[in-house]
Design a protein around this motif. Structure first.
Motif, PDB file in Angstrom:
ATOM      1  N   ALA A  14       0.958  -1.145   0.151  1.00  0.00           N
ATOM      2  CA  ALA A  14       0.026   0.131   0.051  1.00  0.00           C
ATOM      3  C   ALA A  14       0.885   1.197  -0.114  1.00  0.00           C
ATOM      4  N   TRP A  15       1.983   1.126   0.860  1.00  0.00           N
ATOM      5  CA  TRP A  15       2.925   2.265   0.942  1.00  0.00           C
ATOM      6  C   TRP A  15       3.619   2.600  -0.474  1.00  0.00           C
ATOM      7  N   ALA A  16       3.942   1.336  -0.973  1.00  0.00           N
ATOM      8  CA  ALA A  16       4.502   1.512  -2.408  1.00  0.00           C
ATOM      9  C   ALA A  16       3.761   2.299  -3.681  1.00  0.00           C
ATOM     10  N   VAL A  17       2.587   1.864  -3.477  1.00  0.00           N
ATOM     11  CA  VAL A  17       1.402   2.198  -4.522  1.00  0.00           C
ATOM     12  C   VAL A  17       0.946   3.919  -4.179  1.00  0.00           C
ATOM     13  N   GLY A  18       1.002   3.931  -2.734  1.00  0.00           N
ATOM     14  CA  GLY A  18       0.809   5.523  -2.434  1.00  0.00           C
ATOM     15  C   GLY A  18       1.900   6.445  -2.999  1.00  0.00           C
ATOM     16  N   ASN A  19       3.048   5.965  -2.447  1.00  0.00           N
ATOM     17  CA  ASN A  19       4.267   6.737  -3.089  1.00  0.00           C
ATOM     18  C   ASN A  19       4.162   7.036  -4.708  1.00  0.00           C
ATOM     19  N   ALA A  20       4.020   5.878  -5.357  1.00  0.00           N
ATOM     20  CA  ALA A  20       4.238   6.069  -6.759  1.00  0.00           C
ATOM     21  C   ALA A  20       2.765   6.854  -7.534  1.00  0.00           C
ATOM     22  N   THR A  21       1.829   6.795  -6.680  1.00  0.00           N
ATOM     23  CA  THR A  21       0.575   7.702  -7.302  1.00  0.00           C
ATOM     24  C   THR A  21       1.006   9.109  -7.189  1.00  0.00           C
ATOM     25  N   ARG A  22       1.712   9.576  -6.025  1.00  0.00           N
ATOM     26  CA  ARG A  22       2.361  10.974  -6.061  1.00  0.00           C
ATOM     27  C   ARG A  22       2.971  11.249  -7.509  1.00  0.00           C
ATOM     28  N   ALA A  23       3.895  10.267  -7.847  1.00  0.00           N
ATOM     29  CA  ALA A  23       4.490  10.508  -9.021  1.00  0.00           C
ATOM     30  C   ALA A  23       3.688  10.508 -10.473  1.00  0.00           C
ATOM     31  N   ILE A  24       2.592   9.656 -10.284  1.00  0.00           N
ATOM     32  CA  ILE A  24       1.637   9.867 -11.452  1.00  0.00           C
ATOM     33  C   ILE A  24       0.948  11.233 -11.336  1.00  0.00           C
ATOM     34  N   ASP A  25       0.483  11.663 -10.215  1.00  0.00           N
ATOM     35  CA  ASP A  25      -0.096  13.053 -10.139  1.00  0.00           C
ATOM     36  C   ASP A  25       0.743  14.028 -10.741  1.00  0.00           C
ATOM     37  N   GLU A  26       2.008  14.121 -10.147  1.00  0.00           N
ATOM     38  CA  GLU A  26       3.091  15.005 -10.783  1.00  0.00           C
ATOM     39  C   GLU A  26       3.341  14.994 -12.309  1.00  0.00           C
ATOM     40  N   ALA A  27       3.296  13.621 -12.831  1.00  0.00           N
ATOM     41  CA  ALA A  27       3.209  13.400 -14.319  1.00  0.00           C
ATOM     42  C   ALA A  27       2.033  14.094 -14.910  1.00  0.00           C
ATOM     43  N   VAL A  28       0.982  13.918 -14.411  1.00  0.00           N
ATOM     44  CA  VAL A  28      -0.230  14.430 -15.127  1.00  0.00           C
ATOM     45  C   VAL A  28      -0.110  16.033 -14.974  1.00  0.00           C
ATOM     46  N   ARG A  29       0.142  16.557 -13.738  1.00  0.00           N
ATOM     47  CA  ARG A  29       0.332  18.121 -13.739  1.00  0.00           C
ATOM     48  C   ARG A  29       1.314  18.595 -14.634  1.00  0.00           C
ATOM     49  N   PHE A  30       2.404  18.011 -14.894  1.00  0.00           N
ATOM     50  CA  PHE A  30       3.469  18.314 -15.731  1.00  0.00           C
ATOM     51  C   PHE A  30       2.906  18.224 -17.217  1.00  0.00           C
ATOM     52  N   ALA A  31       2.524  17.201 -17.511  1.00  0.00           N
ATOM     53  CA  ALA A  31       1.911  17.138 -18.651  1.00  0.00           C
ATOM     54  C   ALA A  31       0.859  18.078 -19.384  1.00  0.00           C
ATOM     55  N   ASN A  32       0.246  18.471 -18.234  1.00  0.00           N
ATOM     56  CA  ASN A  32      -0.713  19.580 -18.690  1.00  0.00           C
ATOM     57  C   ASN A  32      -0.087  20.946 -18.715  1.00  0.00           C
ATOM     58  N   GLU A  33       1.116  21.137 -18.175  1.00  0.00           N
ATOM     59  CA  GLU A  33       1.455  22.508 -17.967  1.00  0.00           C
ATOM     60  C   GLU A  33       2.729  22.905 -18.966  1.00  0.00           C
ATOM     61  N   ARG A  34       3.439  21.763 -19.167  1.00  0.00           N
ATOM     62  CA  ARG A  34       4.884  21.833 -20.231  1.00  0.00           C
ATOM     63  C   ARG A  34       4.421  21.949 -21.281  1.00  0.00           C
ATOM     64  N   GLU A  35       4.971  23.045 -22.102  1.00  0.00           N
ATOM     65  CA  GLU A  35       4.662  23.144 -23.717  1.00  0.00           C
ATOM     66  C   GLU A  35       6.067  22.572 -24.382  1.00  0.00           C
ATOM     67  N   ALA A  36       5.763  21.917 -25.644  1.00  0.00           N
ATOM     68  CA  ALA A  36       6.668  21.742 -26.539  1.00  0.00           C
ATOM     69  C   ALA A  36       6.051  21.705 -27.983  1.00  0.00           C
ATOM     70  N   PHE A  37       6.703  22.096 -29.065  1.00  0.00           N
ATOM     71  CA  PHE A  37       6.102  22.174 -30.293  1.00  0.00           C
ATOM     72  C   PHE A  37       4.758  22.797 -30.415  1.00  0.00           C
ATOM     73  N   GLY A  38       4.859  24.000 -29.334  1.00  0.00           N
ATOM     74  CA  GLY A  38       3.326  24.761 -29.325  1.00  0.00           C
ATOM     75  C   GLY A  38       2.163  24.116 -28.802  1.00  0.00           C
TER      76      GLY A  38
END
Ligand code: FAD
Length: 396
Positions: free
Chosen positions: A261-285
């Motif tokens: 449960a700990w490992a899954v929770g820790n990695a869910t943070r990583a997925i949260d951050e990846a989604v946030r970043f993917a929706n913020e960071r721009e490349a090729f317009g």
């Protein structure tokens, strides 16, 4: 703030109750308010325990939740412990470990195997957070081969004298007690006999604790403990002297599933951050979340993580229903640690160079994700035991 993506109930487990899902939501709100990622990163950087958060956690009642009602608890079970572990770890893996250790090695071990004296001595403090308990089993010569342990306890008048050395004890530097196992007799070929489990206050004369320099989980820390002729009273024994093994197996299965449960929770943070970043960071317009390579990387990480989450709650429910849940816990441990590691690694790639910096939480989640692959058993050992359970010869 944790990133809220579309469909916040994406972690929902169909076989959990409304109350259990409501608990998840409450813990999530707690960490959103109390565990800002900038502070979690700073604590990790300094190697400091999240004391402020722990104090607040003590006031929520969740630390006491698994105690019986007559001791101020709510009689909650392993499923609730897994939910709280997962959500705390989504904010801070170190806070999550502190919580699950105090449940697994504290409340659960004491309720399952402790005498009345031990229950009265430890449960109130475990419930209000003034006592934290670490689990201390690994030795320099006894890691995967735990039964090769050399630490010895000998009988004294009215008690025991402990001499030995344990390594990799998570959180020992700021825990009040540890549960541990020592060899107390030599029954010949049966290595799993002649073992005694103790609950040891960590401020006793003769105990020396040293921090080990490690890759991750810096806020909780990893420690070695030296026992230099430590005198313990008789009532510090958990269970029956010389017959600790089957109690330990139950504790290890509990640790495996809460660790998952700990490992899954820790990695869910990583997925949260990846989604946030993917929706913020721009490349090729466009924001990079428009690119399928990025979408698939995140979606695959999430899908395996959700499959592992199902295994975690299946194991928790099985253990709660009275079984040891050996196979279920092994599967949870294997899938949770591997899915967690892959998801954290995928998230780092999504963030590009930024994912490698300490300005983001993703690099921390990736460092911390390694721990679940190594402990409580390495995944090689998890597969060994699983294969044996499937009917193949014992290979170790
Ligand atoms: C950060 C961290 C925190 C930890 N926290 C705790 C804690 O709180 N309490 C505690 O008691 N322990 C803790 N541990 C210890 C952990 O449980 C051990 O590291 C683990 O059990 C492996 O033991 P070992 O490190 O001695 O590896 P070894 O046993 O030396 O294994 C080395 C390698 O050989 C492989 N191997 C060994 N035997 C076999 C076999 N039969 N078949 C296939 N492969 C095999 C292993 O999988 C591994 O890859 C922690 C470890 C780490 C890294």
């Amino acid at each position: 703030m944790a990133t809220r993506v579309k469909g916040e109930d994406r972690q929902r487990i169909a076989f959990l109750t409304e109350e259990q899902e409501a608990l998840r939501e409450e813990v999530r709100r707690f960490v959103e308010n109390e565990c800002p990622q900038a502070e979690v990163r700073e604590l990790d950087h300094k190697g400091e325990f999240p004391e402020r958060q722990w104090q607040k956690l003590g006031r929520t009642g969740w630390l006491a939740a698994a105690l019986p009602e007559e001791m101020g608890g709510a009689g909650c079970g392993v499923v609730e412990q897994a939910i709280v572990t997962e959500e705390l770890s989504r904010a801070s893996a170190s806070l999550g470990i502190a919580y699950f250790s105090s449940n697994c090695f504290g409340i659960n071990a004491v309720l399952w195997h402790g005498s009345e004296v031990i229950k009265q001595r430890y449960l109130p403090g475990l419930g209000d957070g003034t006592i934290r308990v670490a689990g201390s089993f690994t030795e320099p010569d006894g890691g995967s081969d735990l039964l090769a342990l050399r630490s010895r306890a000998t009988r004294t008048k009215g008690g025991w004298r402990l001499r030995g050395h344990k390594v990799y004890t998570t959180g020992a530097g700021h825990a009040q007690a540890a549960i541990t196992v020592f060899r107390t007799s030599d029954p010949g070929a049966k290595r799993h006999e002649g073992l005694t489990e103790f609950i040891v206050p960590l401020d006793l004369p003769g105990i020396e604790i040293r921090r080990m320099a490690t890759m991750g989980v810096h806020s909780i820390g990893t420690f070695e403990i030296y026992y230099n002729d430590v005198e313990l009273p008789d009532d510090a024994v958990l269970g029956e002297p010389d017959h600790a093994w089957y109690n330990l197996v139950k504790t290890f299965n509990n640790e495996r599933l809460l660790g998952a449960a700990w490992a899954v929770g820790n990695a869910t943070r990583a997925i949260d951050e990846a989604v946030r970043f993917a929706n913020e960071r721009e490349a090729f317009g466009r924001t990079i979340g428009h690119f399928q390579a990025i979408q698939h990387t995140i979606a695959k990480g999430y899908a395996w993580l959700q499959a592992a989450r199902l295994a975690v709650y299946n194991a928790a429910l099985s253990q709660e229903r009275g079984g040891d849940a050996v196979i279920e816990s092994l599967i949870a441990s294997y899938t949770g640690s591997e899915a967690g590691f892959s998801a954290a690694h995928a998230a780092m790639r999504v963030l590009g160079g930024q994912g490698y910096t300490e300005e983001e939480s993703v690099e921390r989640t990736l460092r911390d994700a390694h721990v679940a692959i190594l402990g409580p058993s390495t995944n090689e050992m998890v597969l060994n035991i699983l294969a044996e359970r499937l009917g193949m010869p014992k290979s170790y």
